[in-house]
Design a protein around this motif. Sequence first.
Motif, PDB file in Angstrom:
ATOM      1  N   ILE A 197     122.841   7.200 -22.164  1.00 28.53           N
ATOM      2  CA  ILE A 197     122.993   8.023 -20.753  1.00 28.53           C
ATOM      3  C   ILE A 197     124.075   6.999 -20.334  1.00 28.53           C
ATOM      4  CG2 ILE A 197     122.147   8.339 -18.734  1.00 28.53           C
ATOM      5  CD1 ILE A 197     119.225   8.500 -20.092  1.00 28.53           C
ATOM      6  N   LYS A 198     125.226   7.361 -19.778  1.00 34.48           N
ATOM      7  CA  LYS A 198     126.011   6.249 -19.202  1.00 34.48           C
ATOM      8  C   LYS A 198     126.113   6.411 -17.588  1.00 34.48           C
ATOM      9  CE  LYS A 198     130.703   6.835 -20.295  1.00 34.48           C
ATOM     10  NZ  LYS A 198     131.951   6.769 -21.036  1.00 34.48           N
ATOM     11  N   ILE A 199     126.237   5.274 -17.130  1.00 36.44           N
ATOM     12  CA  ILE A 199     126.206   5.330 -15.680  1.00 36.44           C
ATOM     13  C   ILE A 199     127.386   4.435 -15.020  1.00 36.44           C
ATOM     14  CG2 ILE A 199     125.166   4.815 -13.355  1.00 36.44           C
ATOM     15  CD1 ILE A 199     122.780   5.128 -15.061  1.00 36.44           C
ATOM     16  N   GLU A 200     128.424   4.995 -14.664  1.00 38.85           N
ATOM     17  CA  GLU A 200     129.709   4.131 -14.031  1.00 38.85           C
ATOM     18  C   GLU A 200     129.939   4.116 -12.732  1.00 38.85           C
ATOM     19  OE1 GLU A 200     133.250   5.621 -17.028  1.00 38.85           O
ATOM     20  OE2 GLU A 200     131.841   7.260 -16.803  1.00 38.85           O
ATOM     21  N   PHE A 201     130.072   2.645 -12.366  1.00 37.56           N
ATOM     22  CA  PHE A 201     130.255   2.541 -11.094  1.00 37.56           C
ATOM     23  C   PHE A 201     131.591   2.169 -10.577  1.00 37.56           C
ATOM     24  CE2 PHE A 201     126.027   1.618 -12.628  1.00 37.56           C
ATOM     25  CZ  PHE A 201     125.030   1.874 -11.237  1.00 37.56           C
ATOM     26  N   SER A 202     131.915   2.531  -9.427  1.00 39.43           N
ATOM     27  CA  SER A 202     133.337   2.498  -8.856  1.00 39.43           C
ATOM     28  C   SER A 202     133.006   1.944  -7.308  1.00 39.43           C
ATOM     29  CB  SER A 202     134.040   3.658  -8.854  1.00 39.43           C
ATOM     30  OG  SER A 202     134.350   4.066 -10.259  1.00 39.43           O
ATOM     31  N   ILE A 203     133.976   1.015  -7.141  1.00 39.92           N
ATOM     32  CA  ILE A 203     133.949   0.296  -5.773  1.00 39.92           C
ATOM     33  C   ILE A 203     134.927   1.027  -4.913  1.00 39.92           C
ATOM     34  CG2 ILE A 203     134.018  -1.570  -4.296  1.00 39.92           C
ATOM     35  CD1 ILE A 203     133.248  -3.337  -6.778  1.00 39.92           C
ATOM     36  N   LEU A 204     134.397   1.652  -3.670  1.00 37.99           N
ATOM     37  CA  LEU A 204     135.202   2.467  -2.921  1.00 37.99           C
ATOM     38  C   LEU A 204     135.399   1.753  -1.653  1.00 37.99           C
ATOM     39  CD1 LEU A 204     134.055   6.139  -3.680  1.00 37.99           C
ATOM     40  CD2 LEU A 204     135.931   4.946  -4.713  1.00 37.99           C
ATOM     41  N   GLY A 205     134.689   0.911  -1.353  1.00 35.16           N
ATOM     42  CA  GLY A 205     134.933   0.161  -0.177  1.00 35.16           C
ATOM     43  C   GLY A 205     133.797  -0.983  -0.201  1.00 35.16           C
ATOM     44  N   GLU A 206     133.527  -1.571   0.947  1.00 33.27           N
ATOM     45  CA  GLU A 206     132.677  -2.923   1.001  1.00 33.27           C
ATOM     46  C   GLU A 206     131.437  -2.592   0.381  1.00 33.27           C
ATOM     47  OE1 GLU A 206     130.919  -5.957   4.386  1.00 33.27           O
ATOM     48  OE2 GLU A 206     132.677  -5.016   4.814  1.00 33.27           O
ATOM     49  N   ASN A 207     130.699  -1.313   1.027  1.00 39.97           N
ATOM     50  CA  ASN A 207     129.396  -1.100   0.533  1.00 39.97           C
ATOM     51  C   ASN A 207     129.244   0.296  -0.198  1.00 39.97           C
ATOM     52  OD1 ASN A 207     127.803  -3.269   1.752  1.00 39.97           O
ATOM     53  ND2 ASN A 207     128.627  -2.520   3.793  1.00 39.97           N
ATOM     54  N   LYS A 208     130.428   0.984  -0.306  1.00 44.06           N
ATOM     55  CA  LYS A 208     130.579   2.384  -0.697  1.00 44.06           C
ATOM     56  C   LYS A 208     130.708   2.187  -2.293  1.00 44.06           C
ATOM     57  CE  LYS A 208     132.538   6.907  -0.142  1.00 44.06           C
ATOM     58  NZ  LYS A 208     133.677   7.850   0.246  1.00 44.06           N
ATOM     59  N   ARG A 209     130.020   3.125  -2.919  1.00 38.04           N
ATOM     60  CA  ARG A 209     130.105   3.178  -4.388  1.00 38.04           C
ATOM     61  C   ARG A 209     130.142   4.586  -4.774  1.00 38.04           C
ATOM     62  NH1 ARG A 209     130.764  -1.453  -3.140  1.00 38.04           N
ATOM     63  NH2 ARG A 209     129.910  -3.387  -4.148  1.00 38.04           N
ATOM     64  N   GLN A 210     130.956   4.784  -5.887  1.00 26.04           N
ATOM     65  CA  GLN A 210     130.938   6.273  -6.694  1.00 26.04           C
ATOM     66  C   GLN A 210     130.196   5.946  -7.620  1.00 26.04           C
ATOM     67  OE1 GLN A 210     134.166   8.792  -6.633  1.00 26.04           O
ATOM     68  NE2 GLN A 210     134.186   8.708  -8.945  1.00 26.04           N
ATOM     69  N   ILE A 211     129.274   6.773  -8.116  1.00 24.13           N
ATOM     70  CA  ILE A 211     128.450   6.460  -9.310  1.00 24.13           C
ATOM     71  C   ILE A 211     128.582   7.840 -10.163  1.00 24.13           C
ATOM     72  CG2 ILE A 211     126.142   6.087 -10.407  1.00 24.13           C
ATOM     73  CD1 ILE A 211     125.259   4.706  -7.770  1.00 24.13           C
ATOM     74  N   ASN A 212     128.975   7.679 -11.516  1.00 24.61           N
ATOM     75  CA  ASN A 212     129.135   8.937 -12.219  1.00 24.61           C
ATOM     76  C   ASN A 212     128.186   8.641 -13.426  1.00 24.61           C
ATOM     77  OD1 ASN A 212     131.380  10.010 -10.992  1.00 24.61           O
ATOM     78  ND2 ASN A 212     132.667   8.547 -11.970  1.00 24.61           N
ATOM     79  N   PHE A 213     127.500  10.063 -13.658  1.00 22.51           N
ATOM     80  CA  PHE A 213     126.668  10.004 -14.659  1.00 22.51           C
ATOM     81  C   PHE A 213     127.099  10.852 -15.729  1.00 22.51           C
ATOM     82  CE2 PHE A 213     124.219   9.089 -10.720  1.00 22.51           C
ATOM     83  CZ  PHE A 213     123.236   8.158 -11.026  1.00 22.51           C
ATOM     84  N   SER A 214     126.953  10.600 -17.063  1.00 27.40           N
ATOM     85  CA  SER A 214     127.086  11.481 -18.291  1.00 27.40           C
ATOM     86  C   SER A 214     126.249  10.915 -19.431  1.00 27.40           C
ATOM     87  CB  SER A 214     128.566  11.308 -18.596  1.00 27.40           C
ATOM     88  OG  SER A 214     128.848   9.879 -18.887  1.00 27.40           O
ATOM     89  N   SER A 215     126.277  11.696 -20.195  1.00 24.64           N
ATOM     90  CA  SER A 215     125.239  11.393 -21.499  1.00 24.64           C
ATOM     91  C   SER A 215     125.932  11.922 -22.931  1.00 24.64           C
ATOM     92  CB  SER A 215     123.895  12.009 -21.382  1.00 24.64           C
ATOM     93  OG  SER A 215     124.008  13.310 -21.381  1.00 24.64           O
ATOM     94  N   LYS A 216     125.377  11.353 -23.907  1.00 22.17           N
ATOM     95  CA  LYS A 216     125.790  11.847 -25.197  1.00 22.17           C
ATOM     96  C   LYS A 216     124.622  11.812 -25.949  1.00 22.17           C
ATOM     97  CE  LYS A 216     128.201  10.168 -29.508  1.00 22.17           C
ATOM     98  NZ  LYS A 216     128.847   9.071 -30.116  1.00 22.17           N
ATOM     99  N   GLY A 217     124.323  13.098 -26.578  1.00 21.56           N
ATOM    100  CA  GLY A 217     123.177  13.235 -27.474  1.00 21.56           C
ATOM    101  C   GLY A 217     122.055  13.573 -26.748  1.00 21.56           C
ATOM    102  N   TYR A 218     121.908  13.912 -25.308  1.00 18.77           N
ATOM    103  CA  TYR A 218     120.901  14.359 -24.603  1.00 18.77           C
ATOM    104  C   TYR A 218     120.980  15.770 -24.148  1.00 18.77           C
ATOM    105  CZ  TYR A 218     119.409   9.501 -24.252  1.00 18.77           C
ATOM    106  OH  TYR A 218     118.573   8.260 -24.545  1.00 18.77           O
ATOM    107  N   SER A 219     121.644  16.430 -25.014  1.00 23.02           N
ATOM    108  CA  SER A 219     121.787  18.053 -24.354  1.00 23.02           C
ATOM    109  C   SER A 219     120.550  18.835 -24.422  1.00 23.02           C
ATOM    110  CB  SER A 219     122.710  18.779 -25.390  1.00 23.02           C
ATOM    111  OG  SER A 219     121.974  18.782 -26.785  1.00 23.02           O
ATOM    112  N   GLY A 220     119.389  18.352 -24.970  1.00 21.17           N
ATOM    113  CA  GLY A 220     118.146  19.151 -24.821  1.00 21.17           C
ATOM    114  C   GLY A 220     117.199  18.524 -23.489  1.00 21.17           C
TER     115      GLY A 220
END
Length: 147
Positions: free
Chosen positions: A119-142
Amino acid sequence: MKQIHTYSAKETTYCGKSFASNLIGGDVVLLEGALGGGKTTFIKGILNGLGIKAKVLSPTFTLIREYSSVKLHVYHMDLYRIDIGAIFELGTEDFLYAKSSIALIEWGEKIEACLSSYIKIEFSILGENKRQINFSSKGYSGRKILS
């Protein structure tokens, strides 16, 4: 892929706590993003959601921190200071996919190509306290891991 935004460390922690309810033994979670992006804060939430009340520190210099809950053993790894060759010399594969534990790996992009599922969780800083968090996965289709 699923995407959310948080506007404080408290919200990022809460997001991690909510995410923890989806984890089962054998899960490998890769956390990626810039320094200060929220990876360790999110992990604090995961551990809280698993019922672990220990103080959570980044394992940047210790490489691996271990925590235990009633249900699972948690390996919190930080690969920031490690090159790919040394990762497996440490015996990292012993911590992956065990049915009684989960692996939370900061700077997971260093090991991603070597893994069959995660499971991959990617964090991006958009501002002092604002974060964008993207979730994806490989091999967890079920599993509805990202719901």
